[in-house]
Design an enzyme around this catalytic site. Structure first.
Site, PDB file in Angstrom:
ATOM      1  CE1 TYR A 271       6.428  66.140  18.513  1.00  0.00           C
ATOM      2  CE2 TYR A 271       8.263  67.187  17.393  1.00  0.00           C
ATOM      3  CZ  TYR A 271       7.796  66.323  18.362  1.00  0.00           C
ATOM      4  OH  TYR A 271       8.669  65.649  19.162  1.00  0.00           O
TER       5      TYR A 271
ATOM      6  CE  LYS B 266       7.481  67.801  21.607  1.00  0.00           C
ATOM      7  NZ  LYS B 266       7.306  67.215  22.964  1.00  0.00           N
TER       8      LYS B 266
END
Length: 290
Positions: free
Chosen positions: A171, A175
């Site tokens: 993640y 990002k």
């Protein structure tokens, strides 16, 4: 008169949470909204047409304009279809809000390939694929002589930008990639009249409630009448501002939470080691540690 009167916007991941709040606010501000949501679970599995359609029904019941899309934004053809749906339904596209995301948290030593691939696909490719097809649409309009005033708002995160979170290598990497993609896209698309910015939101959503070590914080109850600092509705006004025709910013990343909006800066020089000749390993150590 709303701040987005006449604007046509695609919002991905708009069936629930932050994306839903974006869609409702955009519609109240006068935008025509393509509400995209695959309707999957937190980990991206499954699909359900219900979440996107319910948001569309809520918008149209209030007198707004919206259409549902349940395609996969990480699918190349699905992303193209999404942009085509906006153009065919409302005549053009002015705003792309990339918001769709999933979680498959695991520590690096135990993460399997599918956990890595799924998160990178939904977040990073799921940002790039709609952006690519939207960019082609805006380039064609600009080359035809139209004065385009378009905007992209990407969704990065504290994880991967300024607050790395253990258990989120996939993640956080996605990002961080989105933050970099935002800056590159801002440089490329300016010539076509397109601004590209990103937010790093902190709010109560299905994903944050499921994040280890954070769920209890976001689940705290707020007394009736008090300001709810973690309400996802707090994020959407900044996104609407970035989507508006009067916003001057491009290539920026803003952290947004509760009553605070902070402009963030990226990697920057902290110290410099120098030599007049070939490097000596001991010299590198000495210069960088003293």
């Amino acid at each position: 008169m709303g701040s987005l009167d006449g604007r046509v916007a695609i919002i991905t991941g708009a069936g629930r949470g932050i994306g839903r709040e974006h869609a409702l606010l955009f519609a109240r501000e006068g935008a025509s909204v393509v509400v995209n949501d695959l309707g999957g679970a937190n980990d991206g599995s499954g699909s359900d047409t219900g979440p996107a359609q319910r948001v569309v029904d809520e918008i149209t019941a209030a007198g707004g304009k919206a259409v549902a899309s349940t395609g996969d934004v990480a699918d190349w053809r699905g992303a193209a279809d999404l942009v085509e749906l906006a153009v065919e339904t409302f005549g053009r596209l002015d705003v792309l809000v990339n918001n769709a995301g999933i979680l498959r948290d695991a520590f690096i030593a135990g993460m399997d390939e599918s956990q890595w691939d799924a998160v990178i696909s939904v977040h990073l490719k799921g940002h790039f694929a709609p952006l690519r097809h939207a960019a082609a649409h805006w380039r064609a309009r600009a080359k035809a002589g139209e004065a385009v005033n378009a905007a992209v708002v990407n969704t990065a995160s504290a994880s991967g930008t300024f607050l790395p979170n253990a258990g989120q290598a996939n993640y956080g990497a996605a990002k961080a990639g989105i933050a970099a993609l935002t800056q590159v896209a801002a440089e490329e698309l300016d010539r076509y009249g397109v601004r590209v910015n990103a937010i790093a939101p902190i709010a109560r959503t299905r994903l944050t409630l499921a994040t280890p070590g954070m769920g209890a914080l976001f689940a705290q109850e707020v007394a009736e009448g008090e300001f709810d600092a973690f309400s996802p509705a707090n994020i959407s006004p900044m996104v609407a501002y970035l989507a508006g025709e009067k916003c001057p910013f491009t290539g920026k990343l803003f952290a947004v939470q509760g009553g605070a909006i902070s402009e963030l800066g990226g990697w920057h020089e902290v110290r410099t080691a120098q030599t007049d000749g070939p490097w000596n390993i001991d010299d590198i150590h000495a210069q960088l540690t003293t």
